[in-house]
Design a protein around this motif. Sequence first.
Motif, PDB file in Angstrom:
ATOM      1  N   LEU A  28       0.829  -1.206   0.000  1.00 45.18           N
ATOM      2  CA  LEU A  28       0.000   0.000   0.000  1.00 45.18           C
ATOM      3  C   LEU A  28       0.859   1.249   0.000  1.00 45.18           C
ATOM      4  O   LEU A  28       0.601   2.211  -0.742  1.00 45.18           O
ATOM      5  N   TRP A  29       1.900   1.247   0.814  1.00 44.43           N
ATOM      6  CA  TRP A  29       2.802   2.401   0.899  1.00 44.43           C
ATOM      7  C   TRP A  29       3.428   2.692  -0.463  1.00 44.43           C
ATOM      8  O   TRP A  29       3.496   3.848  -0.902  1.00 44.43           O
ATOM      9  N   GLU A  30       3.890   1.642  -1.135  1.00 37.72           N
ATOM     10  CA  GLU A  30       4.509   1.819  -2.452  1.00 37.72           C
ATOM     11  C   GLU A  30       3.517   2.449  -3.434  1.00 37.72           C
ATOM     12  O   GLU A  30       3.865   3.355  -4.199  1.00 37.72           O
ATOM     13  N   LEU A  31       2.270   1.976  -3.429  1.00 38.04           N
ATOM     14  CA  LEU A  31       1.271   2.491  -4.356  1.00 38.04           C
ATOM     15  C   LEU A  31       0.929   3.944  -4.050  1.00 38.04           C
ATOM     16  O   LEU A  31       0.775   4.766  -4.966  1.00 38.04           O
ATOM     17  N   CYS A  32       0.831   4.288  -2.775  1.00 39.22           N
ATOM     18  CA  CYS A  32       0.544   5.680  -2.403  1.00 39.22           C
ATOM     19  C   CYS A  32       1.664   6.602  -2.872  1.00 39.22           C
ATOM     20  O   CYS A  32       1.408   7.720  -3.356  1.00 39.22           O
ATOM     21  N   MET A  33       2.911   6.156  -2.734  1.00 37.50           N
ATOM     22  CA  MET A  33       4.029   6.987  -3.167  1.00 37.50           C
ATOM     23  C   MET A  33       3.994   7.229  -4.678  1.00 37.50           C
ATOM     24  O   MET A  33       4.396   8.289  -5.161  1.00 37.50           O
ATOM     25  N   LEU A  34       3.486   6.247  -5.427  1.00 38.57           N
ATOM     26  CA  LEU A  34       3.378   6.418  -6.873  1.00 38.57           C
ATOM     27  C   LEU A  34       2.517   7.628  -7.214  1.00 38.57           C
ATOM     28  O   LEU A  34       2.866   8.440  -8.079  1.00 38.57           O
ATOM     29  N   PHE A  35       1.381   7.759  -6.524  1.00 37.46           N
ATOM     30  CA  PHE A  35       0.462   8.843  -6.837  1.00 37.46           C
ATOM     31  C   PHE A  35       0.924  10.182  -6.266  1.00 37.46           C
ATOM     32  O   PHE A  35       0.611  11.240  -6.812  1.00 37.46           O
ATOM     33  N   GLU A  36       1.659  10.150  -5.168  1.00 36.01           N
ATOM     34  CA  GLU A  36       1.993  11.394  -4.489  1.00 36.01           C
ATOM     35  C   GLU A  36       3.312  12.003  -4.936  1.00 36.01           C
ATOM     36  O   GLU A  36       3.509  13.215  -4.807  1.00 36.01           O
ATOM     37  N   PHE A  37       4.246  11.180  -5.454  1.00 36.36           N
ATOM     38  CA  PHE A  37       5.592  11.690  -5.689  1.00 36.36           C
ATOM     39  C   PHE A  37       6.211  11.116  -6.957  1.00 36.36           C
ATOM     40  O   PHE A  37       5.940   9.979  -7.328  1.00 36.36           O
ATOM     41  N   ASP A  38       7.062  11.908  -7.547  1.00 37.87           N
ATOM     42  CA  ASP A  38       8.012  11.434  -8.541  1.00 37.87           C
ATOM     43  C   ASP A  38       9.286  11.104  -7.762  1.00 37.87           C
ATOM     44  O   ASP A  38       9.996  12.006  -7.307  1.00 37.87           O
ATOM     45  N   GLU A  40      12.280  10.079  -8.413  1.00 42.97           N
ATOM     46  CA  GLU A  40      13.571  10.610  -8.862  1.00 42.97           C
ATOM     47  C   GLU A  40      13.653  12.109  -8.633  1.00 42.97           C
ATOM     48  O   GLU A  40      14.705  12.631  -8.269  1.00 42.97           O
ATOM     49  N   ALA A  41      12.540  12.820  -8.827  1.00 47.32           N
ATOM     50  CA  ALA A  41      12.539  14.267  -8.588  1.00 47.32           C
ATOM     51  C   ALA A  41      12.768  14.575  -7.117  1.00 47.32           C
ATOM     52  O   ALA A  41      13.518  15.504  -6.763  1.00 47.32           O
ATOM     53  N   VAL A  42      12.129  13.798  -6.238  1.00 45.36           N
ATOM     54  CA  VAL A  42      12.339  14.005  -4.797  1.00 45.36           C
ATOM     55  C   VAL A  42      13.787  13.728  -4.423  1.00 45.36           C
ATOM     56  O   VAL A  42      14.414  14.499  -3.683  1.00 45.36           O
ATOM     57  N   ALA A  43      14.336  12.634  -4.931  1.00 45.41           N
ATOM     58  CA  ALA A  43      15.732  12.294  -4.619  1.00 45.41           C
ATOM     59  C   ALA A  43      16.673  13.372  -5.126  1.00 45.41           C
ATOM     60  O   ALA A  43      17.650  13.726  -4.450  1.00 45.41           O
ATOM     61  N   ASP A  44      16.402  13.923  -6.301  1.00 43.50           N
ATOM     62  CA  ASP A  44      17.224  15.024  -6.813  1.00 43.50           C
ATOM     63  C   ASP A  44      17.144  16.234  -5.881  1.00 43.50           C
ATOM     64  O   ASP A  44      18.150  16.905  -5.618  1.00 43.50           O
ATOM     65  N   GLY A  45      15.930  16.516  -5.383  1.00 44.97           N
ATOM     66  CA  GLY A  45      15.763  17.651  -4.479  1.00 44.97           C
ATOM     67  C   GLY A  45      16.506  17.461  -3.171  1.00 44.97           C
ATOM     68  O   GLY A  45      17.163  18.387  -2.667  1.00 44.97           O
ATOM     69  N   ILE A  46      16.423  16.259  -2.602  1.00 41.70           N
ATOM     70  CA  ILE A  46      17.142  15.988  -1.350  1.00 41.70           C
ATOM     71  C   ILE A  46      18.647  16.041  -1.586  1.00 41.70           C
ATOM     72  O   ILE A  46      19.400  16.585  -0.768  1.00 41.70           O
ATOM     73  N   ALA A  47      19.091  15.486  -2.726  1.00 42.14           N
ATOM     74  CA  ALA A  47      20.527  15.506  -3.037  1.00 42.14           C
ATOM     75  C   ALA A  47      21.031  16.938  -3.188  1.00 42.14           C
ATOM     76  O   ALA A  47      22.154  17.260  -2.760  1.00 42.14           O
ATOM     77  N   ALA A  48      20.218  17.804  -3.777  1.00 44.16           N
ATOM     78  CA  ALA A  48      20.623  19.209  -3.910  1.00 44.16           C
ATOM     79  C   ALA A  48      20.787  19.846  -2.532  1.00 44.16           C
ATOM     80  O   ALA A  48      21.713  20.645  -2.314  1.00 44.16           O
ATOM     81  N   TRP A  49      19.905  19.497  -1.596  1.00 39.85           N
ATOM     82  CA  TRP A  49      20.039  20.025  -0.230  1.00 39.85           C
ATOM     83  C   TRP A  49      21.256  19.415   0.474  1.00 39.85           C
ATOM     84  O   TRP A  49      22.005  20.119   1.162  1.00 39.85           O
ATOM     85  N   LEU A  50      21.474  18.122   0.289  1.00 42.12           N
ATOM     86  CA  LEU A  50      22.603  17.463   0.947  1.00 42.12           C
ATOM     87  C   LEU A  50      23.940  18.008   0.467  1.00 42.12           C
ATOM     88  O   LEU A  50      24.883  18.171   1.242  1.00 42.12           O
ATOM     89  N   GLY A  51      24.062  18.273  -0.836  1.00 49.59           N
ATOM     90  CA  GLY A  51      25.339  18.694  -1.408  1.00 49.59           C
ATOM     91  C   GLY A  51      26.212  17.508  -1.772  1.00 49.59           C
ATOM     92  O   GLY A  51      25.755  16.355  -1.837  1.00 49.59           O
ATOM     93  N   ASP A  52      27.462  17.768  -1.991  1.00 50.72           N
ATOM     94  CA  ASP A  52      28.429  16.759  -2.440  1.00 50.72           C
ATOM     95  C   ASP A  52      28.397  15.547  -1.502  1.00 50.72           C
ATOM     96  O   ASP A  52      28.553  15.687  -0.288  1.00 50.72           O
ATOM     97  N   PRO A  53      28.214  14.339  -2.052  1.00 47.07           N
ATOM     98  CA  PRO A  53      28.166  13.153  -1.185  1.00 47.07           C
ATOM     99  C   PRO A  53      29.501  12.787  -0.556  1.00 47.07           C
ATOM    100  O   PRO A  53      29.530  12.035   0.435  1.00 47.07           O
ATOM    101  N   ALA A  54      30.608  13.268  -1.092  1.00 42.36           N
ATOM    102  CA  ALA A  54      31.927  12.877  -0.587  1.00 42.36           C
ATOM    103  C   ALA A  54      32.066  13.212   0.891  1.00 42.36           C
ATOM    104  O   ALA A  54      31.883  14.358   1.314  1.00 42.36           O
ATOM    105  N   GLY A  55      32.391  12.195   1.682  1.00 45.44           N
ATOM    106  CA  GLY A  55      32.669  12.404   3.098  1.00 45.44           C
ATOM    107  C   GLY A  55      31.448  12.534   3.982  1.00 45.44           C
ATOM    108  O   GLY A  55      31.585  12.712   5.196  1.00 45.44           O
ATOM    109  N   GLN A  56      30.251  12.435   3.424  1.00 41.96           N
ATOM    110  CA  GLN A  56      29.039  12.569   4.230  1.00 41.96           C
ATOM    111  C   GLN A  56      28.484  11.199   4.609  1.00 41.96           C
ATOM    112  O   GLN A  56      28.307  10.333   3.748  1.00 41.96           O
TER     113      GLN A  56
END
Length: 268
Positions: A28-38, A40-56
């Motif tokens: 159910l959780w997986e299906l709800c996420m399909l309708f509520e979010f993209d 890859e777009a969310v992951a891109d947004g979080i990655a932009a906030w996180l910054g460079d992954p090196a050393g984190q």
Amino acid sequence: MPAPEALVITDPVLRACLDDGPPDIGSLWELCMLFEFDREAVADGIAAWLGDPAGQRVLDCACGSGFPALQLVRRGYDVTCTDGSELMLRHFRRNAKDAGLAVEPSLLLWSELPRRHAGEFDVVINRGGGNYKYAGAWEQEKLPDRGAMAEAIGQWVRCVRPGGRFYVDIASDSDAGGADSWETEHPPMLVGEHRVELTERIAVDRARGVRSWESRLVVDGTAHEFRRLSHSITSEELVQILRDCGLVDIRLTEVAGEHYDIYTAIRP
């Protein structure tokens, strides 16, 4: 009247989920996420906030079935994944395997995290519309004291190193225009060979501070009913909990792809 035309869904995560047997709360959780979010777009947004992954070093302290942790791992981040539900971690392991990622999550209750990971992480993330509101209640119909939410958040904060960052979200206070209850009937779907219909109903008892989430999931003509109780919490309450945890620079942060309200802070 003819049945409405179904959306054709090619998402391999959902197909594997439904091919894996009778649906459960993880499905159910997986299906709800399909309708509520993209995803890859969310992951891109979080990655932009996180910054460079090196050393984190990043902790996803309620990783569930793997979103967004697996997407962040694929982007080069060192993510430690924990959750208190073995059922959800079963979905995580399948999704990690399907994605070709060698990520092994740990089954840990929130109360166990500081003993294992106190002060270890540059960033601790809790994402999912306010998972803390289910503290002590995910697997049962009885809610603990509201203090359980603050206790859970405090345990996550203890895993942030001094100077590190904390990321937590909450469903927007403006969701559904402030209504006390609302129902969402999603378009029918074809996922591989499976026909899926999903209806969700949210009800909030503001006087008692209680929220219920009821879902009816019909897969290949067979109905499955789900119900989860949680606390209801406002953004003001969440910010006060973060202050009480000793966090500083608490701010509402824009993250591309998200429609939850994101609060970020620093552990001094």
